[in-house]
Design a protein around this motif. Sequence first.
Motif, PDB file in Angstrom:
ATOM      1  N   ALA A 250     -24.884  13.493 -50.060  1.00  0.00           N
ATOM      2  CA  ALA A 250     -24.447  12.408 -49.186  1.00  0.00           C
ATOM      3  C   ALA A 250     -24.938  11.050 -49.671  1.00  0.00           C
ATOM      4  CB  ALA A 250     -24.931  12.661 -47.755  1.00  0.00           C
ATOM      5  N   VAL A 251     -25.948  11.045 -50.539  1.00  0.00           N
ATOM      6  CA  VAL A 251     -26.543   9.797 -51.029  1.00  0.00           C
ATOM      7  C   VAL A 251     -26.147   9.521 -52.469  1.00  0.00           C
ATOM      8  CG1 VAL A 251     -28.713   8.562 -51.408  1.00  0.00           C
ATOM      9  CG2 VAL A 251     -28.488  10.128 -49.469  1.00  0.00           C
ATOM     10  N   SER A 252     -26.144  10.573 -53.308  1.00  0.00           N
ATOM     11  CA  SER A 252     -25.871  10.420 -54.731  1.00  0.00           C
ATOM     12  C   SER A 252     -24.804  11.417 -55.151  1.00  0.00           C
ATOM     13  CB  SER A 252     -27.150  10.642 -55.551  1.00  0.00           C
ATOM     14  OG  SER A 252     -26.871  10.700 -56.933  1.00  0.00           O
ATOM     15  N   PRO A 253     -23.897  11.012 -56.042  1.00  0.00           N
ATOM     16  CA  PRO A 253     -22.862  11.956 -56.496  1.00  0.00           C
ATOM     17  C   PRO A 253     -23.342  12.915 -57.579  1.00  0.00           C
ATOM     18  CG  PRO A 253     -22.535   9.824 -57.545  1.00  0.00           C
ATOM     19  CD  PRO A 253     -23.692   9.656 -56.585  1.00  0.00           C
ATOM     20  N   ALA A 254     -24.572  12.727 -58.076  1.00  0.00           N
ATOM     21  CA  ALA A 254     -25.053  13.524 -59.207  1.00  0.00           C
ATOM     22  C   ALA A 254     -25.018  15.033 -58.944  1.00  0.00           C
ATOM     23  CB  ALA A 254     -26.456  13.063 -59.601  1.00  0.00           C
ATOM     24  N   PRO A 255     -25.547  15.539 -57.804  1.00  0.00           N
ATOM     25  CA  PRO A 255     -25.510  17.002 -57.595  1.00  0.00           C
ATOM     26  C   PRO A 255     -24.104  17.566 -57.601  1.00  0.00           C
ATOM     27  CG  PRO A 255     -27.055  15.971 -56.078  1.00  0.00           C
ATOM     28  CD  PRO A 255     -26.298  14.867 -56.729  1.00  0.00           C
ATOM     29  N   ALA A 256     -23.179  16.887 -56.934  1.00  0.00           N
ATOM     30  CA  ALA A 256     -21.800  17.385 -56.890  1.00  0.00           C
ATOM     31  C   ALA A 256     -21.158  17.356 -58.264  1.00  0.00           C
ATOM     32  CB  ALA A 256     -20.980  16.555 -55.898  1.00  0.00           C
ATOM     33  N   MET A 257     -21.460  16.335 -59.061  1.00  0.00           N
ATOM     34  CA  MET A 257     -20.891  16.238 -60.411  1.00  0.00           C
ATOM     35  C   MET A 257     -21.406  17.367 -61.300  1.00  0.00           C
ATOM     36  SD  MET A 257     -21.117  12.105 -60.965  1.00  0.00           S
ATOM     37  CE  MET A 257     -20.335  12.123 -62.577  1.00  0.00           C
ATOM     38  N   LEU A 258     -22.684  17.691 -61.173  1.00  0.00           N
ATOM     39  CA  LEU A 258     -23.244  18.773 -61.984  1.00  0.00           C
ATOM     40  C   LEU A 258     -22.707  20.132 -61.547  1.00  0.00           C
ATOM     41  CD1 LEU A 258     -26.954  17.566 -62.249  1.00  0.00           C
ATOM     42  CD2 LEU A 258     -25.243  17.569 -64.068  1.00  0.00           C
ATOM     43  N   LEU A 259     -22.617  20.339 -60.231  1.00  0.00           N
ATOM     44  CA  LEU A 259     -22.107  21.616 -59.728  1.00  0.00           C
ATOM     45  C   LEU A 259     -20.635  21.816 -60.073  1.00  0.00           C
ATOM     46  CD1 LEU A 259     -23.830  21.668 -56.216  1.00  0.00           C
ATOM     47  CD2 LEU A 259     -24.309  23.209 -58.127  1.00  0.00           C
ATOM     48  N   ALA A 260     -19.932  20.722 -60.364  1.00  0.00           N
ATOM     49  CA  ALA A 260     -18.518  20.839 -60.712  1.00  0.00           C
ATOM     50  C   ALA A 260     -18.300  21.386 -62.116  1.00  0.00           C
ATOM     51  CB  ALA A 260     -17.831  19.487 -60.580  1.00  0.00           C
ATOM     52  N   LEU A 261     -19.344  21.410 -62.937  1.00  0.00           N
ATOM     53  CA  LEU A 261     -19.234  21.930 -64.294  1.00  0.00           C
ATOM     54  C   LEU A 261     -19.447  23.436 -64.294  1.00  0.00           C
ATOM     55  CD1 LEU A 261     -21.261  19.203 -66.211  1.00  0.00           C
ATOM     56  CD2 LEU A 261     -18.810  19.617 -66.419  1.00  0.00           C
ATOM     57  N   LYS A 262     -18.573  24.168 -64.955  1.00  0.00           N
ATOM     58  CA  LYS A 262     -18.699  25.615 -65.036  1.00  0.00           C
ATOM     59  C   LYS A 262     -19.940  25.979 -65.851  1.00  0.00           C
ATOM     60  CE  LYS A 262     -16.160  29.790 -66.244  1.00  0.00           C
ATOM     61  NZ  LYS A 262     -14.922  30.365 -66.842  1.00  0.00           N
ATOM     62  N   GLY A 263     -20.738  26.892 -65.326  1.00  0.00           N
ATOM     63  CA  GLY A 263     -21.961  27.314 -66.000  1.00  0.00           C
ATOM     64  C   GLY A 263     -23.219  26.648 -65.478  1.00  0.00           C
ATOM     65  N   ILE A 264     -23.067  25.665 -64.591  1.00  0.00           N
ATOM     66  CA  ILE A 264     -24.222  24.990 -63.995  1.00  0.00           C
ATOM     67  C   ILE A 264     -24.221  25.283 -62.497  1.00  0.00           C
ATOM     68  CG2 ILE A 264     -25.336  22.775 -63.539  1.00  0.00           C
ATOM     69  CD1 ILE A 264     -24.229  21.715 -66.097  1.00  0.00           C
ATOM     70  N   GLY A 265     -25.236  26.021 -62.050  1.00  0.00           N
ATOM     71  CA  GLY A 265     -25.332  26.408 -60.655  1.00  0.00           C
ATOM     72  C   GLY A 265     -26.355  25.594 -59.897  1.00  0.00           C
ATOM     73  N   PRO A 266     -26.670  26.024 -58.682  1.00  0.00           N
ATOM     74  CA  PRO A 266     -27.608  25.260 -57.844  1.00  0.00           C
ATOM     75  C   PRO A 266     -29.007  25.128 -58.458  1.00  0.00           C
ATOM     76  CG  PRO A 266     -26.382  26.834 -56.521  1.00  0.00           C
ATOM     77  CD  PRO A 266     -26.076  27.148 -57.938  1.00  0.00           C
TER      78      PRO A 266
END
Length: 386
Positions: A250-266
Amino acid sequence: MPVTRQPEKPTAIRTHLGAIFVSLELSRSKWLITSLLPGGGEKMSKHMVTAGDVADLLARFAELKRRAEARSGTYLPIIVIQEAGLDGFWIHRLLEAEGIESYVVDPASIATSRRRRRAKTDKIDGEALVRALLAYKRGEPRVCAMLWVPTPKEEDRRRIARERKALTNERTRHINRLKGLLFAQGISGYEPLRRDRRERLEELKTGDGRPLPVHLKRQIGRELDRLELLIDQIKAVEAERDAMLAAEQAVSPAPAMLLALKGIGPEFTAVLCSEGLSRHYDNRRQLAAYAGLAATPWKSGAIDHEQGVSKSGNPKLRTTLVQMAWLWVRHQPRSALTLWFKERVKQNDGRLKKTMIVALARKLLVALWKYVNVGVVIEGAIMTVA
């Protein structure tokens, strides 16, 4: 006979920088305060206080200010330096709250004698810290490496990923211990992580056809109790991690951008956000150096070879990046980074895979940094389907 003016004796240490320079040598029982007052030559004073006695520490600083003002006639601020160690950053934050300029230095970055046997005492180390602080304030380049001190909130964010890593390592130790106990009885193929682990334990027979001995069975039961506790704790930590990532989106787009890449999980996302990409870097060299993935050449005369990565940065971030690089090759086969890796391995006839995967980890870190901060999409990367 005329009186000639004697030339002023040169001073090896410039002390007219308008401040009181102090170093703290911290241990579990005592804190050694080494101070250098302006106009006092090269002599440094030492004072010992009980570890954790903040009132005595601040009283000593007040006494140093009084002595410096009596000597110079002006108010002089105090500048403090300490090594990064077991005490963490709470003393640094306390000093800054008191209006005292404070620095935390990487002890490995301070130059030391290369004698085979060199003297090492708290007194010598305290004086070396003061000299390093003086050189740093004079603006001498690369004299030492001052640490970037995270805020309490940033420091607390790291605990989730680090706790999960400690719990998973402990879980692995219990699994190996269980398998080892059973293997000594001629039993293999038992998986303690399966849900029917206790039911299968009742069915096990030793290699010579006997049921499990009573005390061994009880020991395995207690091991399973500890293992199940760890499994529950890991689930609780992962739930906290997912909640933290959801709040950060909700504050930074970085987590969502990383999770959008295949092979990168939580888990990879949490480590990258809390350990590496949350900081500011001027260039990719600083980023690679922080992760300990910077090159370390050895050049002297005709000698010119590479020693490998420095390994002097954040070990948690470096280990995660190497693991991520292996998974990146598997899940992102058409990306430019994977194609570069395969081509380099092919040039070496399939050898040096481990060396090349570390190089890929460095390239991947830089690519993710550009992707998160500038929006530069990694060429050929596959995005997950929402």
